[in-house]
Design an enzyme around this catalytic site. Structure first.
Site, short mmCIF file in Angstrom:
data_model
loop_
_atom_site.label_atom_id
_atom_site.label_comp_id
_atom_site.label_asym_id
_atom_site.label_seq_id
_atom_site.Cartn_x
_atom_site.Cartn_y
_atom_site.Cartn_z
N CYS A 46 0.82 -1.20 0.00
CA CYS A 46 0.00 0.00 0.00
C CYS A 46 0.86 1.26 0.00
CB CYS A 46 -0.99 -0.06 1.16
SG CYS A 46 -2.43 0.98 0.88
N HIS A 86 -3.44 -4.98 0.41
CA HIS A 86 -2.83 -5.49 1.64
C HIS A 86 -2.91 -7.01 1.64
CE1 HIS A 86 -2.17 -1.74 3.85
NE2 HIS A 86 -3.30 -1.31 3.32
N GLU A 108 -1.24 -9.06 3.12
CA GLU A 108 -1.01 -9.63 4.46
C GLU A 108 -2.33 -9.92 5.17
OE1 GLU A 108 -0.47 -6.55 3.54
OE2 GLU A 108 -0.85 -5.07 5.12
N1 GLN Z 1 -2.13 6.73 3.06
C1 GLN Z 1 -2.20 6.00 1.83
C2 GLN Z 1 -3.57 6.08 1.19
O1 GLN Z 1 -4.53 6.41 1.85
C3 GLN Z 1 -1.80 4.54 2.05
C4 GLN Z 1 -2.79 3.78 2.85
C5 GLN Z 1 -2.26 2.50 3.40
O2 GLN Z 1 -1.06 2.25 3.39
N2 GLN Z 1 -3.14 1.65 3.89
O3 GLN Z 1 -3.72 5.80 0.04
#
Ligand code: GLN
Length: 536
Positions: free
Chosen positions: A383, A509, A511
């Site tokens: 992410c 994600h 994970e």
């Molecule tokens: N802050 C970033 C976004 O909102 C990444 C979010 C995250 O890593 N879950 O896109």
């Protein structure tokens, strides 16, 4: 068969591993072929934990159905290997919210709305409805917090009443401090905790005792006498070499048989194949053939719970590849200064940059990603870790010197990461990100992504507001950055890769989908690359 219930209550202090005990009970029932599902109660008045800082409550876990839930759901899913749903998470916020809207609609006309019976009835009927909807054989209910807290007291009362209507087995998780000088396990706190439950009208069937060392016979005897239960019902929950051993440990103690008997469930045939492969994965986790060192880079590393899923995904991939994973935690804000010494990465075989929000620490992440790319250390970006991989590449390879994400560098000329179109009109914060399971295609067969998943159509969980800015697709592509995963409509970039070496970032994600019995493919690939590097 009517649904049966197990209620897990914690005494004395939090952090005893109630989630792991609950998950172990779920897994034991699963080994016996019963359809067991968790319910988690959290007393806080937030609707969910999505708006909390990870330092408040650890990692925010996301389910397929877009729910943001307590991190215990991560433990349940990692043990059960099932996709759960957000309705299994009951918070104080959800309960009070629905009681008040029901009252405004006239649902309680003429009545004074009270904790007992209105709130407790609401809890019981929610749980019964869930049991019916999910056709569960057993619902295992974990009560968040500690017995004696104001926050969960009405929930405990509801559990007492549940026991009047249904077959309910109560498990009291407690703690046995050991006095170092004499090595004696002290039972007094556990007795007091037990008595508090008796005051609430609940008589636990089992006392599960957390302690660093094995439960001594003398301790067991004493506790059994004072709590007025059989010795075999005082269960040892000593520190395990891996938490995935706990269901097996409980079964060695015979806890499984007693539990099934108390629930009035037949000791159906145990799935020995399933237990056997679980045991083999435990073996590989505890005494693996080889070892690699992986750096987890984050901005909330002072609380390791912020990255529970990332850490566990590495454990799962380790169990699959017979590899022990030694983790080095790296706080990215300490790397903001370009002159920082990177020698801690010398023995590192792989780097994971994790998700996060807000500016602090992001420049440090960019520096570390640059170090990994230029030193050929295998890299996985999750992410935010993918977004900053794009920023690093744009700055240092594509020559877009001030490239940044519009989340941090609003003044930057090259906003290679920008707010999702669907987010532009969003003003409220709770549950409004791009969340949950999203489908994705991996068009390039020779990519790390395709090779990891072994197929072109996949789905992963998401939680973000920003994305790869399509205005830079061509420019970064020409500079060599590979785009190897897209949403089904091809509009959003989901995976990027370095042109050479092992470097992959995903907007998702993965994970959050990793399980002990089904590790996340990208983590397995990262470990394979790390093993190769170690052996080279
Ligand atoms: N802050 C970033 C976004 O909102 C990444 C979010 C995250 O890593 N879950 O896109």
């Amino acid at each position: 068969m009517p649904t049966k219930y197990v209620v897990v209550l914690g005494s004395l202090l939090s952090g005893l591993g109630k989630g792991v005990v609950t998950s172990s009970v779920l897994k034991i029932l699963d080994f016996y072929g019963y359809r067991a599902l968790p319910v988690k109660f959290d007393g806080y008045l937030n609707f969910d934990c999505g708006t909390m800082n990870p330092y408040q409550h650890g990692e925010v876990f996301v389910l397929d159905d877009r729910s943001e839930v307590d991190m215990d759901f991560g433990i349940y899913e990692r043990f059960l290997n099932k996709d759960l749903t957000g309705d299994l998470s009951i918070t104080g916020g959800k309960l009070f919210g629905s009681i008040i809207s029901k009252e405004r609609e006239g649902g309680y006309l003429g009545q004074t709305v009270q904790i007992i019976p209105h709130l407790t009835n609401e809890i019981i009927s929610r749980i019964e409805a869930l049991a019916a909807k999910k056709s569960a054989d057993v619902m295992v209910i974990e009560v968040g917090g500690t017995v004696g807290d104001i926050e969960n007291s009405y929930f405990i009362e509801a559990m007492r009443q549940l026991g009047l209507k249904h077959d309910v087995v109560f498990i009291n998780l407690t703690y046995l401090p050991t006095l170092d000088v004499v090595g004696e396990q002290k039972t007094k706190p556990a007795q007091i905790g037990f008595r508090l439950l008796l005051q609430d009208g609940i008589r636990p069937n089992f006392i599960v005792c957390r302690s660093p060392a094995a439960l001594l016979d003398a301790t067991k005897e004493k506790l059994a006498l004072f709590a007025n239960i059989g010795m075999e019902r005082v269960i040892d929950d000593r520190d395990q070499e891996t938490l995935y051993n706990l269901p097996l440990h409980f079964m060695e103690l015979g806890f499984d048989k007693l539990l099934l008997d108390d629930l009035g469930l037949k000791r159906r045939s145990l799935d020995r194949g399933k237990v056997g492969s679980w045991r083999e994965s435990v073996r590989r986790t505890v005494s693996p053939k080889r070892e690699v060192r992986i750096a987890i880079v984050g901005k909330y590393t002072h609380l390791k719970d912020s990255y529970a899923s990332v850490k566990e995904a590495l454990v799962h991939a380790g169990a699959r590849t017979d590899t022990g994973v030694r983790i080095s935690w790296i706080e990215s804000s300490e790397y903001e200064d370009g002159k920082k010494d990177y020698s801690v990465f010398d023995g590192i075989d792989g780097v994971v940059v994790t998700g996060g929000f807000g500016t602090r620490g992001t420049e440090g992440m960019v520096n570390i990603i640059n170090h990994a790319r230029t030193s050929g250390i295998p890299y996985l970006g999750l992410c935010l870790g993918m977004q900053l991989m794009v920023v690093e590449y744009a700055r240092n390879v594509a020559g877009l010197k001030d490239a940044n994400s519009s989340e941090f560098g609003n003044g930057a000329r090259h906003k290679v990461i920008a707010l999702l179109d669907s987010q532009k009109r969003v003003t409220s914060k709770g549950g409004t990100m791009r969340l949950g399971a999203q489908e994705c295609v991996l068009p390039e067969r020779d990519s790390i992504a395709y090779r990891a998943y072994g197929r072109a159509a996949i789905s992963e969980r998401h939680r973000h507001r920003y994305e790869f800015n399509n205005a830079y697709r061509k420019r970064l592509g020409q500079a060599g950055l590979r785009i190897t995963g897209l949403t089904r409509d091809r509009k959003l970039v989901e995976f990027v890769e370095w042109p050479s070496g092992f470097g992959i970032g995903t907007q998702s994600h993965p994970e959050l989908r990793s399980r002990f019995e089904a590790p996340a493919p990208l983590f397995v690939s990262l470990l394979e690359a790390a093993i190769k590097r170690r052996q080279a």
